[in-house]
Scaffold this active site. Structure first.
Site, PDB file in Angstrom:
ATOM      1  N   ASN A 119      -1.989  -4.383  11.711  1.00  0.00           N
ATOM      2  CA  ASN A 119      -2.961  -4.010  12.744  1.00  0.00           C
ATOM      3  C   ASN A 119      -3.837  -5.215  13.114  1.00  0.00           C
ATOM      4  O   ASN A 119      -3.495  -6.350  12.790  1.00  0.00           O
ATOM      5  CB  ASN A 119      -3.782  -2.789  12.356  1.00  0.00           C
ATOM      6  CG  ASN A 119      -4.087  -1.896  13.570  1.00  0.00           C
ATOM      7  OD1 ASN A 119      -4.546  -2.388  14.594  1.00  0.00           O
ATOM      8  ND2 ASN A 119      -3.826  -0.618  13.452  1.00  0.00           N
ATOM      9  N   HIS A 149      -0.905  -7.987  13.126  1.00  0.00           N
ATOM     10  CA  HIS A 149       0.219  -7.859  12.189  1.00  0.00           C
ATOM     11  C   HIS A 149       0.539  -9.146  11.423  1.00  0.00           C
ATOM     12  O   HIS A 149       1.704  -9.515  11.277  1.00  0.00           O
ATOM     13  CB  HIS A 149       1.470  -7.370  12.936  1.00  0.00           C
ATOM     14  CG  HIS A 149       1.359  -5.976  13.467  1.00  0.00           C
ATOM     15  ND1 HIS A 149       0.467  -5.044  12.967  1.00  0.00           N
ATOM     16  CD2 HIS A 149       2.046  -5.334  14.473  1.00  0.00           C
ATOM     17  CE1 HIS A 149       0.618  -3.899  13.629  1.00  0.00           C
ATOM     18  NE2 HIS A 149       1.550  -4.051  14.546  1.00  0.00           N
ATOM     19  N   HIS A 223       6.221  -0.262   9.461  1.00  0.00           N
ATOM     20  CA  HIS A 223       6.154  -0.151  10.916  1.00  0.00           C
ATOM     21  C   HIS A 223       7.467   0.344  11.538  1.00  0.00           C
ATOM     22  O   HIS A 223       7.974  -0.261  12.493  1.00  0.00           O
ATOM     23  CB  HIS A 223       5.767  -1.525  11.499  1.00  0.00           C
ATOM     24  CG  HIS A 223       5.097  -1.488  12.825  1.00  0.00           C
ATOM     25  ND1 HIS A 223       5.739  -1.084  13.973  1.00  0.00           N
ATOM     26  CD2 HIS A 223       3.844  -1.806  13.211  1.00  0.00           C
ATOM     27  CE1 HIS A 223       4.907  -1.181  14.995  1.00  0.00           C
ATOM     28  NE2 HIS A 223       3.751  -1.604  14.558  1.00  0.00           N
ATOM     29  N   ASP A 295      -2.634   4.906  20.801  1.00  0.00           N
ATOM     30  CA  ASP A 295      -2.504   3.673  20.008  1.00  0.00           C
ATOM     31  C   ASP A 295      -3.828   3.492  19.252  1.00  0.00           C
ATOM     32  O   ASP A 295      -4.597   2.577  19.520  1.00  0.00           O
ATOM     33  CB  ASP A 295      -2.212   2.480  20.926  1.00  0.00           C
ATOM     34  CG  ASP A 295      -1.734   1.255  20.151  1.00  0.00           C
ATOM     35  OD1 ASP A 295      -1.676   1.329  18.907  1.00  0.00           O
ATOM     36  OD2 ASP A 295      -1.428   0.224  20.795  1.00  0.00           O
ATOM     37  N   GLU A 361       1.743   4.699  11.167  1.00  0.00           N
ATOM     38  CA  GLU A 361       1.519   3.626  10.187  1.00  0.00           C
ATOM     39  C   GLU A 361       0.319   3.962   9.317  1.00  0.00           C
ATOM     40  O   GLU A 361      -0.823   3.880   9.775  1.00  0.00           O
ATOM     41  CB  GLU A 361       1.271   2.309  10.932  1.00  0.00           C
ATOM     42  CG  GLU A 361       2.295   1.984  12.003  1.00  0.00           C
ATOM     43  CD  GLU A 361       1.713   1.102  13.116  1.00  0.00           C
ATOM     44  OE1 GLU A 361       1.077   0.080  12.816  1.00  0.00           O
ATOM     45  OE2 GLU A 361       1.889   1.449  14.287  1.00  0.00           O
TER      46      GLU A 361
HETATM   47  C1  GLA Z   1       1.047  -1.526  16.536  1.00  0.00           C
HETATM   48  C2  GLA Z   1      -0.091  -1.593  17.480  1.00  0.00           C
HETATM   49  C3  GLA Z   1       0.396  -1.555  18.897  1.00  0.00           C
HETATM   50  C4  GLA Z   1       1.473  -2.574  19.135  1.00  0.00           C
HETATM   51  C5  GLA Z   1       2.595  -2.376  18.140  1.00  0.00           C
HETATM   52  C6  GLA Z   1       3.636  -3.456  18.240  1.00  0.00           C
HETATM   53  O1  GLA Z   1       1.441  -0.290  16.209  1.00  0.00           O
HETATM   54  O2  GLA Z   1      -1.012  -0.566  17.266  1.00  0.00           O
HETATM   55  O3  GLA Z   1      -0.688  -1.805  19.758  1.00  0.00           O
HETATM   56  O4  GLA Z   1       0.965  -3.858  19.035  1.00  0.00           O
HETATM   57  O5  GLA Z   1       2.106  -2.405  16.848  1.00  0.00           O
HETATM   58  O6  GLA Z   1       4.152  -3.578  19.516  1.00  0.00           O
END
Ligand code: GLA
Length: 396
Positions: A119, A149, A223, A295, A361
């Protein structure tokens, strides 16, 4: 230090020396042959080569019910997972690639283990014990740079060392990676062991344990992108989702939590009872506009499934496949595949269109190192970080 748990060292596990006792087992990225029901096995093969020529292995775990999980040493990635639908038909329910090459050249984190900090970290900066650290800013939602990430070459892009094992009613693989002090800007030499276990109860358990020789911060996250229909051309907007959370973390335009912990009541973020994802995803609601859909991180209520927190329940009504997730972590990021845009071609030549998969996640709060209200993300020498995530599969 709520998010850290001291654990015993890994129990000694017998390594099954790639005897490939399942006659129907496929190797590498080849299309799989149907595993024989009851043919529990663990086997390994070479998935492909890294740019420096090093081999990346792929491990295949098969359980008593014909489920099969493939895991590669590259990125400690779950390459595929087949699960039965209500008629017993097995299908792969994850996005990804047929070959290692696919993962080497694309960066959607399909199936990956992400870290050191999964994250976002605001502006790629955090302070630990009075010293400021600067990380790569490799993402810029809303035009606002942040660290995502683990940075440019995070845990998803390194070669782990895998070793398979067989236990009672389960088989799995331990993957180890030693991240040198200063890698991607993080302090401390960090040794991480990720364990994937496929049980005969149709659970895929993902665990991460880590130790450091100096204080550091981390949030190691799994992920996978799920589409329980088994048909990666379909939208996950038809899936039904339950999140065991009374609160979510509103973000700014850069998808960094503002520090507020908001109630889900009377908002499209309320998944306390099952909702079809597409029902409210386009609602005129600030958080959904900022996230281009779902998100966000939800704070788990602490409702228990054994010793773990119930996190999520996902169902595809068409095939009846159900996946539940439980964890020892405080939060879950539900990402609705908003950035999938038809530019990536995955397994079987399928073009991954908008919202054809979603991620669930389990983790600490995004940007935890900069949020005094978040559970601590600090790991000190002598402590062991432990993250457990159980995916349980069924059909109804
Ligand atoms: C995570 C983030 C998203 C995006 C994905 C990868 O889950 O929360 O915003 O960046 O990874 O594409």
């Amino acid at each position: 230090m709520k998010s850290l748990t001291l654990v015993l060292p890994l129990v000694a596990m017998s390594v099954l020396l790639s005897s490939c006792d399942n006659g129907g087992e496929s190797t590498g990225g080849e299309p799989k042959t149907e595993p024989v029901k009851g043919a529990q096995s663990v086997s390994e093969a070479i998935f492909g080569q890294m740019p420096d020529g090093a081999d990346a292995k792929i491990f295949t775990l098969a359980n008593a019910n014909g489920m099969e999980a493939k895991i590669t040493e590259y990125g400690a990635i779950l390459v595929s997972l087949t699960t039965p639908d209500k008629n017993g038909t097995l299908a792969d329910v994850t996005h990804g690639y047929d070959t290692l090459e696919g993962w080497l050249t694309n960066t959607s984190y399909f199936g990956a283990t992400v870290g050191r900090f999964g994250n976002r970290i605001a502006d790629g900066k955090f302070t630990l014990d009075g010293k400021e650290y600067t990380l790569a800013t490799n993402n810029d939602p809303g035009g606002i740079p942040c660290h995502l990430h683990g940075g440019i070459k995070g845990f998803d892009k390194v070669l782990w060392k895998g070793e398979s094992f067989e236990g009672e009613g389960a088989r799995g693989v331990n993957l180890t990676y030693v991240s040198p002090d200063g890698e991607e800007g993080y302090p401390g030499t960090l040794t991480t062991v990720v364990t994937y276990t496929l049980t005969d109860k149709n659970e895929l358990i993902w665990e991460a344990r880590a130790t450091s020789d100096a204080p550091t911060v981390l949030n190691v996250v799994h992920h996978s992108y799920w589409n329980l229909s088994g048909d990666a051309t379909t939208s996950i907007n038809d899936h039904e989702l339950t999140l065991y959370a009374e609160h979510y973390l509103p973000t700014d335009a850069g998808l960094i939590p503002t520090g507020q912990v908001a109630s889900v009541a009377e908002t499209p973020m309320d998944f306390r009872s099952a909702h079809v994802i597409g029902e409210r995803v386009e609602a005129a609601f600030e958080a959904l506009k900022l996230g281009a859909g779902y998100d966000h991180a939800w704070v788990l209520s602490g409702e228990k499934d054994g010793e773990l927190n119930k996190a999520a329940r996902l169902k595809d009504p068409e095939t009846g496949r159900v996946m539940t997730i439980s964890t020892n972590q405080p939060a879950i990021q539900f990402y609705g595949g908003n950035f999938l845009d038809g530019t990536v071609t995955g397994k079987g030549g399928v073009v991954y269109e908008h919202r054809t998969a979603l991620c669930l996640e389990t983790e600490n709060y995004p940007d935890a190192p900069n949020n005094p209200e978040a559970p601590s993300a600090v790991l000190r020498a002598g402590e062991t970080y432990y993250h457990k995530m159980v995916h349980a599969f069924s059909a109804e």
